[in-house]
Design a protein around this motif. Structure first.
Motif: not given
Lengths: 503, 453
Positions: B130-137, B162-164, B185-193
């Motif tokens: 809920t803090d609008c972050n996507v973290r990769l570990w 980070t997203c909105k 919304q539904l977002d598709i991400w790549n690891h590096n972007r």
């Protein structure tokens, strides 16, 4: 799997004739392993259930095929036979002739043990045929290992012994003595005195249920569970003294033969007999059951032997028919009175207990050649015997499972939906009942009690009773409402007619 | 004259040396076994009773989180570990095999962590919150030293995007390096972007959950707050299929063995199994929960799935059966928010509101550990003989018996009374109307409003 089966059917067409014969033979054997008809799946509407049951039926077919193949190719021994050529008859073959033809091991099974002092002997074998118990009338009890012909233990109880029986294995046996019955251990120690039964005439053990059944001199039938000693049932047969009692191995039902020529069958949970059959005009002298449970042989004092089909309770016709003809005969020494004959399990041997001891004769073809180690193992070790005892106890059946048709256990009861009869049908039935009541002939009374008025009164009463069983259709509440509605509608003024109750 | 008698020599039927096995002979002839059916029934009864005696499904609880557990993730490459995240941002890796302790912590999130997923090669852990972050570990490699350490390691995230808006769920593609997040919304991400590669918007409601198809790497199913279930193909620009139901779907799981089928855990307490190609009616409705079903996970065999519900219970359903075969509950387990079926199909892990993860056996009376072949055969026989007679009343009563917590028992009785009354009234309405005017809707279509292409 499907493809493999299809390949087989293609191959069938190309098989040489002798292999086709084998196929036919295998099919016949398969039927035995299928144990009856398959379920009729056409009546099912539930598709999921139908497919599940269809796959199960396929599995049954496969296992029956595998069992048939094992029976054909893998069983170690084959059954014994006696075949004569030409004009010679099988019953003329003597035991001495047989002894000349068979090997040493088998000829060891032919012997006579002469014990003239201790009276007629009764015999019992354990389920595997390895041990034998001989009980002489004058009190001699002997436990013998038949494989090595060793006498394991013999005791003299100094009382009349009327019958002997093994319990579930050779470790325990029961003897019916003069006043009471006793249970002994293998080394001869007396373990229990069964006082409740009184003087017992016959003792039999039901293996699957661990019940010791006995009939005593008064004609009472007792069932006792030997695992914890509870008397499960004591039944007064009401038919007097009898000492003819046998157990049907197929369903665990006890049959008694009475002096009036009737054979009655009993189960421990009911006080009335399951079946009563009039078998002989005179007393029944002995009984025997076929292991498949459908045939019973009885003999009467009028010197006749009858064979009965227990599914229809009718006599199987013709002692002179092809199925039942004389096979072998053995003449005993003059003066020997035969007390008991019993086939030894899994061997081609007949044990005969008589007044001068006991004998054993060879009857080729009478024993099952291939035993199953998990059912009865004549070559049991101590460890195997102990394990088997535990497993037998775990599989002990409650006495309620004894019934005439044991295949009903585990089956669902068919749902009975009684259709409500229509009015016309009820009326028709009523007519029939009334006619029947009118047709009854009243007994003509004597000594001035036969007045016509009384007779007519009695007839009327009978007809009334017949009608009473059919409740009046008009008296139902709906009928009442209808009548009220109709009557009220007729009385109402025209403006109120719309409020009359409509049907 | 030909005569043959049975003569058995002792050598043939007994063993030669004491080191040999005892010889066993078989004869399957039914005439040697009188009353075999009664004996089999007795064995089925004993087997049913024994199963109940040995039914101890609870293995252990894993304590450590300080707030209710919001999501869990399985590592496809490592059987013994499971990731869990709680409502205060705490992410932990647990060793569930022997020690049931935290192996590693991943601190960093400031608010609740709503989604957790691991890439298929087991190297990257993706979390969103809920803090609008996507973290990769990067997932630490399990080594022999790890089990000895009493202290817990903690790592830094390898990337933070980070997203909105707040993010509600995340799932990783099978055999790929894309992952999808659900939020506004539904977002598709790549690891590096650091920005989403693709976005799908649909209406004004947020997307609640997302799940990639195990068979087709480009297909995913989502559920949104306006009671829709949508199936997307990421190569296309809009939803491939949409199902509108009466209540919202909290979670979706694809059947790993039949990847065209998925099961949706709904807010009305039922789970609906759909064929992904044909959505107008559900293939099966699984009814047993009395409150909203929060999470669902399939067994790797594809034959069962486990559900966790708001009514404080965890249930295991067969994939094609309408009712659960097992229920797990404890007084201490409060609202169950996430469940996972372990990858060896032996355990079920539930994460609940009382900050504990609980480990349960999937088959309650199973013997764990190495089982000798004779023991295994005996277990299989017991199972088979019990299944043969389990429809008969005496055995059915034992096999079916489960202790239910009182609130669930009462709620079920109430719902049963309500359904009976409703059905009776519907039957009467039908009986008193012209035939064909009143149509009963089947359960499979009852809760679906429409399918939108």
């Amino acid at each position: 799997m499907e493809v493999a089966l299809e390949d087989n059917s293609l191959m069938d067409k190309v098989l040489p004739p002798d292999e086709q014969e084998i196929d036919v033979e295998l099919e016949a054997k398969e039927k035995k392993y299928l144990r009856g008809e398959g379920a009729n799946l056409e009546t099912l509407k539930d598709k999921k259930l139908k497919t599940q049951l269809a796959s199960r039926e396929k599995l049954y077919g496969k296992s029956a095929k595998a069992a048939a193949k094992i029976e054909k190719w893998l069983l170690p021994a084959s059954a014994g036979y006696l075949e004569t050529d030409g004009l010679e008859k099988t019953w003329r073959v003597k035991q001495t002739d047989i002894a000349k033809e068979v090997d040493i091991l088998s000829s060891r099974n032919q012997y006579d043990i002469v014990l003239p002092d201790f009276g007629p002997y009764k015999l019992d074998f354990t389920a595997s045929g390895r041990h034998m118990l001989a009980g002489g009338r004058k009190g001699h009890l002997a436990l013998v290992d038949m494989m090595s012909m060793n006498l394991i233990k013999e005791i003299q109880v100094r009382e009349t012994v009327r019958d002997v029986a093994f319990l579930h294995n050779d470790q325990f046996f029961a003897a019916a003595q003069k006043k009471y019955s006793y249970i002994y251990a293998r080394d001869g120690t007396e373990l229990h005195c069964l006082k409740e039964r009184g003087p017992v005439a016959r003792l039999r053990f039901l293996k699957n249920h661990f019940l010791l059944a006995s009939v005593n001199k008064i004609g009472q039938l007792h069932y006792q569970d030997v695992t914890y000693g509870d008397m499960v049932a004591s039944i007064r047969t009401g038919k007097g003294r009898t000492d003819v009692m046998e157990v049907n191995p197929y369903n665990g039902v006890v049959a008694l033969g009475h002096s009036g020529g009737t054979v009655t069958m009993w189960k421990p949970t009911s006080q009335a007999p399951l079946v009563q059959m009039q078998c002989h005009p005179g007393p029944v002298s002995s009984l025997a059951f076929h292991p498949n449970g459908h045939l019973m042989a009885t003999s009467g004092k009028e010197r006749k032997l009858k064979i009965w089909d227990l599914r229809k309770f009718e006599e199987v016709l013709g002692d002179s028919s092809g199925d039942y003809s004389r096979y072998m005969s053995h003449s005993m020494v003059k003066g020997y009175q035969i007390e008991k004959v019993m086939f030894r399990p899994y061997e081609d041997v007949l044990g005969i207990g008589h007044s001068m001891g006991w004998s054993s004769v060879l009857i080729p073809g009478s024993g099952e050649p291939n035993f199953d180690s998990w059912v009865a193992n004549p070559f049991e070790t101590t460890k195997q015997r102990r394990e088997k005892e535990v497993h037998l106890l775990l599989d002990k059946l409650p006495p309620e499972t004894i019934m005439l048709d044991p295949s009903k256990i585990g089956a669902m009861r068919p749902s009975r939906r009684k259709e409500r009869l229509t009015r016309g049908e009820i009326e028709a039935e009523k007519e029939v009942a009334v006619e029947a009541a009118k047709g009854v002939e009243l007994k003509k009374k004597t000594k001035g009690r036969n007045k016509p008025s009384k007779r007519t009164k009695k007839k009327k009463e009978l007809v009334e009773n017949a009608k009473r069983t059919f409740p009046e259709q008009e008296n139902s509440a709906a009928g009442k409402k209808r009548r009220i509605g109709e009557d009220a509608a007729a009385e109402l003024p025209a403006c109120l007619k719309r409020f009359a109750r409509k049907n | 004259m030909r005569i043959k008698t049975i003569s058995r020599s002792v050598d043939e039927f007994t063993r030669e040396r004491s080191q040999d096995l005892q010889r066993v002979f078989h004869n399957f002839d039914p005439s040697l076994r009188p009353m075999e059916k009664a004996v089999e029934y007795q064995r089925a009864l004993t087997a049913a009773k024994l199963e109940k005696i040995f039914a101890r499904p609870f293995v252990g609880a894993m304590d450590g989180h300080r707030d209710g557990i919001s999501c869990m993730a399985k590592n496809p490459n490592y059987l013994k570990g499971i990731f869990s995240a709680s409502m205060d941002g705490d992410i932990r890796l647990w060793d569930i095999a022997t020690s049931r302790r935290t192996v590693c912590q991943f601190p960093g999130h400031l608010g609740a962590v709503r989604g957790l997923t691991v890439s298929t090669d087991g190297n990257v852990l993706v979390s969103c919150g809920t803090d609008c972050n996507v973290r990769l570990w990067s997932v630490p490699r399990p080594s022999l030293e790890d089990s000895d350490l009493s202290s817990e390691k903690s790592t830094e995230p390898s990337a933070v995007y980070t997203c909105k808006n707040a993010l509600l769920a995340v799932d990783h593609q099978f055999e790929g390096d894309l992952f999808a997040t659900a939020g506004a919304q539904l977002d598709i991400w790549n690891h590096n972007r650091s920005q989403p590669v693709q976005s799908f918007t649909s209406g004004s409601h947020s997307v609640i959950s997302v799940r990639f198809n195990p068979g087709e790497p480009d297909i995913l199913a989502t559920s949104s707050g306006d009671n829709h279930i949508s199936i997307y193909d990421i190569r296309m620009s809009s939803a491939a299929r949409k199902i509108l139901m009466r209540t919202k779907t909290n979670s979706i799981a694809w059947n790993p063995m039949e990847p065209m089928n998925f099961t949706a855990a709904n807010e009305d307490g039922n789970c609906y199994s759909f064929d992904g190609r044909k959505n107008e009616e559900a293939k099966c409705v699984h009814k047993d929960h009395v409150s909203a079903v929060m999470d669902i996970d399939f067994s790797p065999t594809g034959r069962e799935f486990v559900t966790g519900s708001y009514d404080r219970s965890v249930r295991i359903f067969p994939y094609n059966g309408g009712h659960s075969r097992e229920i797990y509950h404890t007084k201490r387990m409060q609202r169950v928010f996430c469940v996972k079926y372990s990858s060896d199909a032996t355990y079920v892990i539930s994460g609940s509101d009382d900050t504990n993860l609980r480990l349960w056996k999937a088959k309650a009376s199973e013997q764990l550990g190495v089982i000798l072949p004779r023991e295994q055969k005996k277990h299989e026989y017991n199972e088979a003989v019990k299944n043969r007679y389990k429809h008969l009343p005496e055995i059915k009563r034992i096999v079916r018996h489960r202790h239910l917590p009182k609130p669930i028992y009462k709620a079920k009785a109430e719902s049963r009374a309500m359904n009976d009354a409703k059905r009776r009234k519907d039957d009467r309405r039908k009986a008193h109307s012209a035939p064909g005017t009143v149509v009963t809707e089947s359960h499979r279509t009852r809760r679906i409003i429409k399918e939108v292409e």
